[in-house]
Design a protein around this motif. Structure first.
Motif, PDB file in Angstrom:
ATOM      1  N   THR A 175       0.830  -1.211   0.000  1.00 52.32           N
ATOM      2  CA  THR A 175       0.000   0.000   0.000  1.00 52.32           C
ATOM      3  C   THR A 175       0.858   1.253   0.000  1.00 52.32           C
ATOM      4  O   THR A 175       0.617   2.198  -0.764  1.00 52.32           O
ATOM      5  N   PHE A 176       1.888   1.272   0.846  1.00 50.42           N
ATOM      6  CA  PHE A 176       2.783   2.428   0.909  1.00 50.42           C
ATOM      7  C   PHE A 176       3.501   2.623  -0.425  1.00 50.42           C
ATOM      8  O   PHE A 176       3.644   3.752  -0.910  1.00 50.42           O
ATOM      9  N   SER A 177       3.968   1.526  -1.017  1.00 52.30           N
ATOM     10  CA  SER A 177       4.717   1.604  -2.267  1.00 52.30           C
ATOM     11  C   SER A 177       3.881   2.224  -3.375  1.00 52.30           C
ATOM     12  O   SER A 177       4.375   3.052  -4.152  1.00 52.30           O
ATOM     13  N   THR A 178       2.614   1.844  -3.455  1.00 51.95           N
ATOM     14  CA  THR A 178       1.726   2.378  -4.488  1.00 51.95           C
ATOM     15  C   THR A 178       1.413   3.847  -4.238  1.00 51.95           C
ATOM     16  O   THR A 178       1.366   4.659  -5.175  1.00 51.95           O
ATOM     17  N   ALA A 179       1.238   4.192  -2.970  1.00 51.14           N
ATOM     18  CA  ALA A 179       0.843   5.563  -2.627  1.00 51.14           C
ATOM     19  C   ALA A 179       2.012   6.543  -2.628  1.00 51.14           C
ATOM     20  O   ALA A 179       1.799   7.758  -2.712  1.00 51.14           O
ATOM     21  N   ASN A 180       3.248   6.023  -2.551  1.00 48.69           N
ATOM     22  CA  ASN A 180       4.419   6.915  -2.426  1.00 48.69           C
ATOM     23  C   ASN A 180       5.509   6.529  -3.429  1.00 48.69           C
ATOM     24  O   ASN A 180       6.625   6.148  -3.036  1.00 48.69           O
ATOM     25  N   PRO A 181       5.239   6.621  -4.716  1.00 48.10           N
ATOM     26  CA  PRO A 181       6.235   6.193  -5.720  1.00 48.10           C
ATOM     27  C   PRO A 181       7.522   7.005  -5.683  1.00 48.10           C
ATOM     28  O   PRO A 181       8.586   6.491  -6.053  1.00 48.10           O
ATOM     29  N   THR A 182       7.467   8.247  -5.236  1.00 44.44           N
ATOM     30  CA  THR A 182       8.692   9.062  -5.198  1.00 44.44           C
ATOM     31  C   THR A 182       9.572   8.728  -3.995  1.00 44.44           C
ATOM     32  O   THR A 182      10.772   9.031  -3.987  1.00 44.44           O
ATOM     33  N   ILE A 183       8.973   8.104  -2.970  1.00 41.78           N
ATOM     34  CA  ILE A 183       9.744   7.757  -1.766  1.00 41.78           C
ATOM     35  C   ILE A 183      10.519   6.457  -1.960  1.00 41.78           C
ATOM     36  O   ILE A 183      11.619   6.276  -1.414  1.00 41.78           O
ATOM     37  N   MET A 184       9.994   5.542  -2.754  1.00 45.53           N
ATOM     38  CA  MET A 184      10.610   4.221  -2.898  1.00 45.53           C
ATOM     39  C   MET A 184      12.065   4.278  -3.379  1.00 45.53           C
ATOM     40  O   MET A 184      12.928   3.586  -2.824  1.00 45.53           O
ATOM     41  N   PRO A 185      12.409   5.077  -4.396  1.00 45.22           N
ATOM     42  CA  PRO A 185      13.818   5.155  -4.787  1.00 45.22           C
ATOM     43  C   PRO A 185      14.716   5.672  -3.670  1.00 45.22           C
ATOM     44  O   PRO A 185      15.873   5.237  -3.546  1.00 45.22           O
ATOM     45  N   LEU A 186      14.190   6.581  -2.847  1.00 44.42           N
ATOM     46  CA  LEU A 186      14.986   7.095  -1.733  1.00 44.42           C
ATOM     47  C   LEU A 186      15.252   6.007  -0.697  1.00 44.42           C
ATOM     48  O   LEU A 186      16.315   5.971  -0.066  1.00 44.42           O
ATOM     49  N   LEU A 187      14.310   5.095  -0.525  1.00 46.68           N
ATOM     50  CA  LEU A 187      14.515   3.975   0.389  1.00 46.68           C
ATOM     51  C   LEU A 187      15.557   3.009  -0.158  1.00 46.68           C
ATOM     52  O   LEU A 187      16.295   2.378   0.607  1.00 46.68           O
TER      53      LEU A 187
END
Length: 277
Positions: A51-63
């Motif tokens: 759910t987080f991954s779908t809602a926050n696509p710009t955060i995933m590369p930073l992780l």
């Protein structure tokens, strides 16, 4: 009359950091390098739900950048700890340049400070340091570090794009990843499954490195350290205990993931038995 110089964006605010100490905190934990990696990795993965991954696509590369960063820190930790213990590695690393900024670490941590100018977000640098400091040839067919290191190198190319160009791949990164030619810009994106895969690659690399280095140090402890002047009059069993604390994963022990679980003493006795084989 309107000033044309102020017609393209908002005016900058006047802001400064009120207290830089609020941005940092002391680390009050005594974990082996591999367990420190596990802990940080689990904290990152706890966030990356589907759910987080779908809602926050710009955060995933930073992780992903954070994931690679903790791999880097594993190598800084394990290398610095082994330089402290192993006289052979100490000699091989003796020509490393120590930046005066390492004085911030204090004399007890100069080994880690000497790695400040070394990047471990590059598979070639990892291979180079394992070779120059420990004599480990990552390219040898029997070395289990090679395969995950190749995959980690691909993640590092993605990291470079995320850190230096907002996630847009440069031609150099794209060529190294062997991506098809494109007239349009290509951006790094990760979903839940890609993040899990990346984490597994990083974990595989850390585990392989931990096992290879322990095997090397166990061999040196048995065959080479007893004749070293550095250990004259020193109880090598105490030195072995230090080695064990550097390598042993209490997290893998607790979760039953160690392939051949042995106590510290039984593992030491098994190393000694190899003298006769």
């Amino acid at each position: 009359m309107a000033d044309w110089k102020n017609c393209i964006c908002k005016q900058p605010s006047t802001v400064s950091i009120s207290n830089i100490s609020n941005y940092v905190d002391l680390i009050n934990e005594t974990l082996s390098p591999i367990d420190k990696f596990y802990k940080r990795r689990n904290e990152i993965l706890a966030v990356t739900t589907p759910t987080f991954s779908t809602a926050n696509p710009t955060i995933m590369p930073l992780l992903l950048v954070g994931l690679i960063s903790i791999v880097e820190n594993y190598y800084r930790d394990i290398i610095s700890e082994l330089i402290k213990i192993c006289p052979i590695s100490k000699e091989l690393s003796s020509e490393k340049t120590i930046n005066l900024a390492t004085i911030w670490f204090g004399s007890s941590n100069l080994e880690k400070g000497s790695l400040e100018n070394t990047s471990f977000s590059d598979s070639k640098n990892i291979s180079k340091n394992l070779k120059s400091i420990f004599g480990i040839d990552v390219d040898a067919s029997a070395n289990q570090v090679n395969a995950p290191l190749v995959e980690f190198g691909k993640l590092c190319e993605l990291r470079h794009a995320i850190v230096h160009s907002g996630g847009e791949l440069s031609g150099k990164n794209a060529i190294k990843l062997q991506l098809p030619n494109s007239s349009n810009s290509v951006q790094v994106i990760l979903d839940y499954s890609e993040m899990q895969e990346a984490a597994e690659i990083c974990t595989s690399l850390i585990c392989a490195s931990n096992l290879e280095l322990f095997k090397l140090m166990g061999h040196r402890w048995l065959h080479r350290w007893p004749s070293s002047p550095a250990f004259a009059g020193i109880d090598l069993n105490q030195v072995y205990s230090k080695l064990w604390s550097v390598f042993y994963s209490t997290i893998d022990d607790r979760t039953g993931l160690i392939a051949q679980p042995l106590t510290k003493i039984k593992a030491r006795n098994n190393i000694i038995l190899t003298r006769a084989t």
